[in-house]
Scaffold this active site. Structure first.
Site, PDB file in Angstrom:
ATOM      1  N   ALA A  14       0.696  -1.116   0.117  1.00 21.07           N
ATOM      2  CA  ALA A  14       0.028  -0.033   0.127  1.00 21.07           C
ATOM      3  C   ALA A  14       0.861   1.046   0.034  1.00 21.07           C
ATOM      4  CB  ALA A  14      -0.917  -0.081   1.164  1.00 21.07           C
ATOM      5  N   GLY A  15       2.019   1.342  -0.665  1.00 15.59           N
ATOM      6  CA  GLY A  15       2.775   2.272  -0.926  1.00 15.59           C
ATOM      7  C   GLY A  15       2.216   3.108  -2.159  1.00 15.59           C
ATOM      8  N   PHE A 117      17.658  18.853  -9.221  1.00 20.17           N
ATOM      9  CA  PHE A 117      18.003  17.454  -8.608  1.00 20.17           C
ATOM     10  C   PHE A 117      19.225  16.877  -9.337  1.00 20.17           C
ATOM     11  CE2 PHE A 117      16.358  14.610  -5.425  1.00 20.17           C
ATOM     12  CZ  PHE A 117      15.532  15.361  -4.723  1.00 20.17           C
ATOM     13  N   GLN A 237      21.748   1.090  -5.204  1.00 20.16           N
ATOM     14  CA  GLN A 237      22.182   2.757  -5.151  1.00 20.16           C
ATOM     15  C   GLN A 237      22.420   3.003  -3.609  1.00 20.16           C
ATOM     16  OE1 GLN A 237      19.221   6.186  -5.959  1.00 20.16           O
ATOM     17  NE2 GLN A 237      20.703   6.240  -7.434  1.00 20.16           N
ATOM     18  N   HIS A 239      22.803   6.371  -1.748  1.00 14.84           N
ATOM     19  CA  HIS A 239      22.652   7.858  -1.666  1.00 14.84           C
ATOM     20  C   HIS A 239      23.959   8.593  -0.980  1.00 14.84           C
ATOM     21  CE1 HIS A 239      20.745  11.639  -1.051  1.00 14.84           C
ATOM     22  NE2 HIS A 239      19.848  11.300  -1.569  1.00 14.84           N
ATOM     23  N   LEU A 249      18.035   9.686   5.729  1.00 14.20           N
ATOM     24  CA  LEU A 249      18.320  10.357   4.490  1.00 14.20           C
ATOM     25  C   LEU A 249      18.276  11.923   4.764  1.00 14.20           C
ATOM     26  CD1 LEU A 249      18.782   9.608   1.503  1.00 14.20           C
ATOM     27  CD2 LEU A 249      16.567  10.555   1.310  1.00 14.20           C
ATOM     28  N   GLU A 252      18.630  14.956  -1.445  1.00 16.62           N
ATOM     29  CA  GLU A 252      19.308  15.611  -2.376  1.00 16.62           C
ATOM     30  C   GLU A 252      18.827  17.116  -2.684  1.00 16.62           C
ATOM     31  OE1 GLU A 252      20.193  12.948  -5.485  1.00 16.62           O
ATOM     32  OE2 GLU A 252      19.819  14.421  -7.155  1.00 16.62           O
ATOM     33  N   ARG A 283      23.961  10.268  -8.222  1.00 14.67           N
ATOM     34  CA  ARG A 283      24.224   9.548  -7.071  1.00 14.67           C
ATOM     35  C   ARG A 283      25.335   8.801  -7.014  1.00 14.67           C
ATOM     36  NH1 ARG A 283      18.113   8.939  -4.965  1.00 14.67           N
ATOM     37  NH2 ARG A 283      17.560  11.050  -4.725  1.00 14.67           N
ATOM     38  N   HIS A 370      20.423   2.904  -0.381  1.00 14.23           N
ATOM     39  CA  HIS A 370      19.245   3.670  -0.676  1.00 14.23           C
ATOM     40  C   HIS A 370      17.947   3.089  -1.439  1.00 14.23           C
ATOM     41  CE1 HIS A 370      16.616   7.232  -0.603  1.00 14.23           C
ATOM     42  NE2 HIS A 370      16.777   7.322  -2.031  1.00 14.23           N
ATOM     43  N   ARG A 412      19.661   5.121 -10.557  1.00 15.39           N
ATOM     44  CA  ARG A 412      18.386   6.005 -10.653  1.00 15.39           C
ATOM     45  C   ARG A 412      18.684   7.217 -10.406  1.00 15.39           C
ATOM     46  NH1 ARG A 412      14.637   8.111  -6.826  1.00 15.39           N
ATOM     47  NH2 ARG A 412      15.493   6.782  -5.111  1.00 15.39           N
TER      48      ARG A 412
HETATM   49  C1  LIG Z   1      14.043   8.073   3.033  1.00 16.00           C
HETATM   50  C2  LIG Z   1      13.621   8.147   1.594  1.00 16.00           C
HETATM   51  C3  LIG Z   1      13.439   9.285   0.893  1.00 16.00           C
HETATM   52  C4  LIG Z   1      13.209   9.229  -0.671  1.00 16.00           C
HETATM   53  N1  LIG Z   1      12.880  10.181  -1.429  1.00 16.00           N
HETATM   54  C5  LIG Z   1      12.550  10.039  -2.834  1.00 16.00           C
HETATM   55  C6  LIG Z   1      12.252  11.154  -3.397  1.00 16.00           C
HETATM   56  O1  LIG Z   1      12.384  12.307  -2.694  1.00 16.00           O
HETATM   57  N2  LIG Z   1      11.924  11.245  -4.648  1.00 16.00           N
HETATM   58  C7  LIG Z   1      11.837   9.828  -5.195  1.00 16.00           C
HETATM   59  O2  LIG Z   1      11.606   9.940  -6.331  1.00 16.00           O
HETATM   60  N3  LIG Z   1      12.000   8.855  -4.359  1.00 16.00           N
HETATM   61  C8  LIG Z   1      12.558   9.068  -3.242  1.00 16.00           C
HETATM   62  N4  LIG Z   1      12.719   7.643  -2.492  1.00 16.00           N
HETATM   63  C9  LIG Z   1      12.512   6.367  -3.104  1.00 16.00           C
HETATM   64  C10 LIG Z   1      11.051   6.107  -3.125  1.00 16.00           C
HETATM   65  O3  LIG Z   1      10.480   6.673  -1.949  1.00 16.00           O
HETATM   66  C11 LIG Z   1      10.776   4.467  -2.927  1.00 16.00           C
HETATM   67  O4  LIG Z   1      11.408   3.970  -3.684  1.00 16.00           O
HETATM   68  C12 LIG Z   1       9.261   4.455  -3.187  1.00 16.00           C
HETATM   69  O5  LIG Z   1       8.425   5.165  -2.623  1.00 16.00           O
HETATM   70  C13 LIG Z   1       8.735   2.959  -3.189  1.00 16.00           C
HETATM   71  O6  LIG Z   1       7.497   2.799  -3.041  1.00 16.00           O
HETATM   72  P1  LIG Z   1       6.650   1.625  -3.115  1.00 16.00           P
HETATM   73  O7  LIG Z   1       5.199   1.926  -3.365  1.00 16.00           O
HETATM   74  O8  LIG Z   1       7.435   0.728  -4.384  1.00 16.00           O
HETATM   75  O9  LIG Z   1       6.864   0.749  -2.004  1.00 16.00           O
HETATM   76  P2  LIG Z   1       6.510   1.372  -0.304  1.00 16.00           P
HETATM   77  O10 LIG Z   1       5.993   2.629  -0.374  1.00 16.00           O
HETATM   78  O11 LIG Z   1       7.560   0.928   0.614  1.00 16.00           O
HETATM   79  O12 LIG Z   1       5.207   0.509   0.086  1.00 16.00           O
HETATM   80  C14 LIG Z   1       5.680  -0.913   0.197  1.00 16.00           C
HETATM   81  C15 LIG Z   1       4.152  -1.659   0.621  1.00 16.00           C
HETATM   82  O13 LIG Z   1       4.418  -3.048   0.606  1.00 16.00           O
HETATM   83  C16 LIG Z   1       3.748  -3.540   1.880  1.00 16.00           C
HETATM   84  N5  LIG Z   1       4.508  -4.865   2.061  1.00 16.00           N
HETATM   85  C17 LIG Z   1       5.729  -5.147   2.036  1.00 16.00           C
HETATM   86  N6  LIG Z   1       5.987  -6.463   2.212  1.00 16.00           N
HETATM   87  C18 LIG Z   1       4.720  -7.071   2.415  1.00 16.00           C
HETATM   88  C19 LIG Z   1       4.289  -8.535   2.699  1.00 16.00           C
HETATM   89  N7  LIG Z   1       5.008  -9.330   2.939  1.00 16.00           N
HETATM   90  N8  LIG Z   1       3.028  -8.583   2.681  1.00 16.00           N
HETATM   91  C20 LIG Z   1       1.946  -7.483   2.581  1.00 16.00           C
HETATM   92  N9  LIG Z   1       2.687  -6.039   2.441  1.00 16.00           N
HETATM   93  C21 LIG Z   1       3.697  -5.941   2.272  1.00 16.00           C
HETATM   94  C22 LIG Z   1       4.227  -2.435   2.979  1.00 16.00           C
HETATM   95  O14 LIG Z   1       3.238  -2.675   4.127  1.00 16.00           O
HETATM   96  C23 LIG Z   1       3.994  -1.151   2.063  1.00 16.00           C
HETATM   97  O15 LIG Z   1       2.517  -0.928   2.160  1.00 16.00           O
HETATM   98  C24 LIG Z   1      13.172   7.908  -1.278  1.00 16.00           C
HETATM   99  C25 LIG Z   1      13.269   6.634  -0.398  1.00 16.00           C
HETATM  100  C26 LIG Z   1      13.430   6.719   0.893  1.00 16.00           C
HETATM  101  C27 LIG Z   1      13.777   5.551   1.731  1.00 16.00           C
END
Ligand SMILES: Cc1cc2nc3c(=O)[nH]c(=O)nc-3n(C[C@H](O)[C@H](O)[C@H](O)COP(=O)(O)OP(=O)(O)OC[C@H]3O[C@@H](n4cnc5c(N)ncnc54)[C@H](O)[C@@H]3O)c2cc1C
Length: 597
Positions: A14-15, A117, A237, A239, A249, A252, A283, A370, A412
C-alpha cells in the site's frame, strides 16, 4: 471459510505504487490491497525531495531532456522505450496528482514549484534544470495521503496488517496469495485472477541504510522461491547523504537548493569529479567521490564522514561563483528562513538526530544504502516477465521499487522513483483489471497453505541457539563492507561465503516467542530469511559482472564494458543454487557514450 477471500485483483503493498495500481484497477474490477503496514506508514511517506516531470514551470525543460538524462543516469542500462514512456507520461501524471488535491509547493505565480536535482540537466548547456516537483520536503507523504484518500473514496478493500508469505501459481498463471493476519497469526488465502506485487525495496541488507525496517524484500523473495527470476540485482544505489552512522536520509533537495559537500580541508571536492554539475552529479558518481575522499584521509577529522553545508553564507558564496540565477534572471541568494520553509523536515532531522542546526552548522554525512534498481522483471505495463525472451506470466504484475522495468538501469536519478510509482503503478493496475475481466479463477491447489505453513513451522519448531539479531548484524556488516559502494572479487567471495554460513545458522535460530498476537519475533526471522536470499542473489549477480557501471563499481574492473556487459542480468533460484542468464538492453535513440557530468 472465513479465512478464504476472493477478489478479481489483489495488490500486495500500500505504498505509492500499490495505491496507484489499486486506484486504477478498482475502476473496473473488484480490488483489494493487502499490506503488512497500515497503508500510510509505507516507505513512500518518507520520500522528501520530489517527483520528476518536465513541466517547465521554472525554466525551459522537455520530456525528451528528461528521457536523455534518465538514459545517461542509468549508465545506458535502462530500457529506452520504457524510459521515454515514463518521462512523457510524467507531465500528465503530476497534473493528475495535483487535481486529486495534492498540496504541491507553489511558485509566485501559483504553478507547481520545481527544484534542481542530481543529473537533471538542460541538454544543450549541461547546466542543472528545475524538474523536481515538490511539496516542501514531504513530497512522498503528500502522495501517499492523497492516493490513500482516493482509494477509500473508490471503495478499494483494505486488509491492513496482513503479511503475504507466499504466492500461488497454478497452470503457469497467478492464482492468489497466502497472508498471515498479524493480529492473531492466522493464515488467509486470497484467491485472485490478477496479483500485483508492490512491496517496496530491500535496503535492510546493508548496515548503513536510509530504508525503513519494513524494507526486507518480502515480495521479490517470495517470487524467487516460486521460480520467478530477479533482474539486475547487482545494481543497488548508495545515496551520498545519509546522516553519519545512522543512515537517515538528507534529501538531495538540500544540494538542489544550493548546499554543497565539503572535505576536511574545507574544499568543495565535487568540483574535481564533476566540473559541470558538481554537487548535482548523479548519486553513484558522488558516493564514489566521497568514498575516495575518505579513503585518502580527507574525511572530517580523518573519519568516515564529510560535511554537507547548507548555511546561507556558504550557499550564497558558491551560487555566486557558479553564476547561479533565479528563474527570473536575478542572482540566487537565499536566507535562513527560505531554507527553513523549503526544507523543514531536514532542519528538524538534523536538530533531532545530530544536535546540529543546519542553517548555522554543517551536517556530518556518509553514503547510505538507498534504492534497489533491480527486482522483479516486468515490461512497461507492469506484467511480470520470466525469461530472456520476456515471456509474460499471466495474471502476475509488479510495480514500484520491488519491480525492474527497467527504467533506472544501473543507477536511478533522484525523483524518478516517485515517478515510476505513479506511472507504472497506474499501468499495472489497468492491465491487471483488464486481464481479470477476461479471465477465470485458477483452481487452487488442495492445500494452498502448505508452503507458507512449512516456512513458519520450520521457525516455530527450531531448536537451535542462534540469535536472529546477531545473524542480521553479520549480514549487514559484510554486505556494507564488501558489496557496497566499491566491490572486488575477493571481497564479494568473502561475502558470499558468509551469507552461506548465515543461511545455515538461521536454520538453527533460537525458537521465537510462541505468541499469536503481533508476533514480530517470528516475522523478524522470516524477513531475515528474505534478506539473506536477496543478499545472495545480489552478490552472485555482482560477482559475475566483471565491469563497473552505475551503482556497481568494481575496483578490479574499473571500466564500463559495453562489448560484453550491455545486458540485463536475470537470476533464478534453482535447486538451491543461483543460476544466471542475460537479456539485451532496449536501445532506441541513444547509443551508449561515456558519462561526463
Ligand atoms: C528516505 C527516503 C527518501 C526518498 N525520497 C525520494 C524522493 O524524494 N523522490 C523519489 O523519487 N524517490 C524517493 N525515494 C524512493 C522512493 O520513495 C521509494 O522507492 C518508493 O516510495 C517505494 O514505493 P513503493 O510503493 O514501491 O513501496 P513502499 O512505499 O515502500 O510500499 C511498500 C508496501 O508493501 C507492503 N509490504 C511489503 N511487504 C509486504 C508483505 N510481505 N505483505 C504485505 N504487504 C507488504 C508494505 O506494507 C507497504 O505498504 C526515497 C526513499 C527513501 C527511503
Amino acid at each position: 471459510m472465513s479465512n478464504y477471500h476472493q477478489f478479481d485483483v489483489i495488490v500486495v503493498g500500500a505504498g505509492g505504487a500499490g495505491l496507484m495500481a489499486a486506484l486504477y484497477a478498482s475502476k473496473t474490477a473488484n480490488t483489494a490491497v493487502i499490506s503488512k503496514l497500515y497503508p500510510t506508514r509505507s516507505h513512500t511517506g518518507t520520500a522528501q525531495g520530489g517527483v520528476g516531470a518536465a513541466l517547465g514551470n521554472e525554466g525551459e525543460d522537455h520530456p525528451d531532456w528528461h528521457t536523455f538524462d534518465t538514459v545517461k543516469g542509468s549508465d545506458y542500462l535502462g530500457d529506452q522505450d520504457a524510459i521515454e514512456f515514463m518521462c512523457h507520461e510524467a507531465v500528465p501524471a503530476v497534473y493528475e496528482l495535483e487535481h486529486m488535491g495534492l498540496p504541491f509547493s507553489r511558485t509566485e505565480d501559483g504553478l507547481i514549484a520545481q527544484r534542481p536535482f542530481g543529473g537533471h540537466t538542460n541538454n544543450i548547456t549541461g547546466k542543472p534544470v528545475r524538474r523536481a516537483c515538490y511539496a516542501a520536503d514531504r513530497t512522498g507523504h503528500m502522495i501517499l495521503q492523497t492516493l490513500y484518500q482516493q482509494c477509500i473514496k473508490n471503495d478499494v478493500n483494505f486488509f491492513d496488517e496482513f503479511q503475504v508469505l507466499d504466492v500461488l501459481i497454478e497452470n503457469g498463471a497467478a492464482a492468489g496469495v497466502v497472508a498471515l493476519e498479524l493480529a492473531n497469526r492466522e493464515l488467509h488465502v486470497f484467491h485472485a485472477k490478477s496479483v500485483i506485487f508492490a512491496t517496496g525495496g530491500h535496503g535492510r541488507i546493508w548496515e548503513i541504510t536510509s530504508n525503513a525496517y519494513s524494507y526486507t524484500g518480502d515480495g521479490p523473495a517470495a517470487l524467487l522461491r516460486r521460480g520467478i527470476p530477479m533482474e539486475d540485482m547487482e545494481f543497488f544505489q548508495f545515496h551520498p547523504t545519509g546522516i553519519y552512522r545512522m543512515g537517515i536520509l538528507i534529501t538531495e533537495g538540500v544540494r538542489g537548493e544550493g548546499g554543497i559537500l565539503v572535505n576536511d580541508k574545507g574544499e568543495r571536492f565535487m568540483e574535481h569529479y564533476a566540473p559541470t554539475v558538481k554537487d548535482l552529479a548523479s548519486r553513484d558518481v558522488i558516493s564514489r567521490a566521497m568514498y575516495l575522499e575518505m579513503r585518502d584521509g580527507r574525511g572530517i577529522n580523518g573519519k568516515r564522514y564529510l560535511y554537507l553545508d547548507m548555511r546561507p553564507e556558504t550557499v550564497n558564496r558558491y551560487a555566486a561563483l557558479d553564476g547561479r540565477k533565479r528563474p527570473d534572471g536575478s542572482p540566487y541568494v537565499v536566507t535562513g528562513e527560505e531554507l527553513l520553509s523549503k526544507l523543514p523536515d531536514i532542519v528538524d532531522f538534523a536538530r533531532t538526530y545530530l544536535g546540529v542546526d543546519p542553517v548555522a552548522q554543517p551536517m556530518p554525512v556518509q553514503p547510505t544504502a538507498h534504492y534497489a534498481m533491480g527486482g522483479i522483471p516486468t515490461n512497461m505495463y507492469g506484467e511480470v516477465v520470466i525469461d530472456e525472451a520476456n515471456t509474460v506470466l499471466p495474471g502476475l504484475y509488479a510495480a514500484g521499487e520491488c519491480a525492474c522495468v527497467s527504467v533506472h538501469g544501473a543507477n536511478r536519478l533522484g525523483t524518478n522513483s516517485l515517478l515510476d510509482l505513479i506511472v507504472f503503478g497506474k499501468h499495472a493496475g489497468l492491465r491487471a483489471a483488464e486481464y481479470a475481466n477476461g479471465a477465470s479463477f485458477q483452481t487452487l491447489p488442495a492445500d494452498p497453505l502448505e508452503y507458507a505453513n512449512q516456512q513458519l513451522d520450520q521457525i516455530l519448531h527450531s531448536d537451535g541457539e542462534e540469535k536472529v539479531y546477531v545473524i542480521g548484524h553479520e549480514m549487514k556488516s559484510v554486505m556494507f563492507d564488501e558489496v557496497g559502494v566499491f566491490r572486488t572479487q575477493e571481497g564479494m567471495q568473502k561475502a558470499l561465503e558468509k551469507i552461506g554460513e548465515l543461511r545455515e545458522r538461521l536454520k538453527r535460530v533460537r525458537k521465537p516467542d510462541m505468541g499469536k498476537v503481533f508476533n514480530t519475533e517470528l516475522l523478524d526471522i522470516w524477513e531475515l530469511g528474505n534478506l539473506l536470499e536477496l543478499a545472495e542473489v545480489t552478490t552472485v549477480s555482482a560477482l559475475a559482472r566483471t565491469e563497473s557501471r552505475g551503482g556497481h563499481a568494481r575496483e578490479d574492473y574499473p571500466k564500463r564494458d559495453d562489448v560484453n556487459w550491455l545486458k540485463h542480468t536475470l537470476a533464478w533460484k534453482r535447486n538451491g543454487n543461483i543460476e544466471l542468464g542475460y537479456k539485451p538492453v532496449v536501445i532506441t535513440k541513444f547509443q551508449p557514450k561515456e558519462r561526463v557530468y
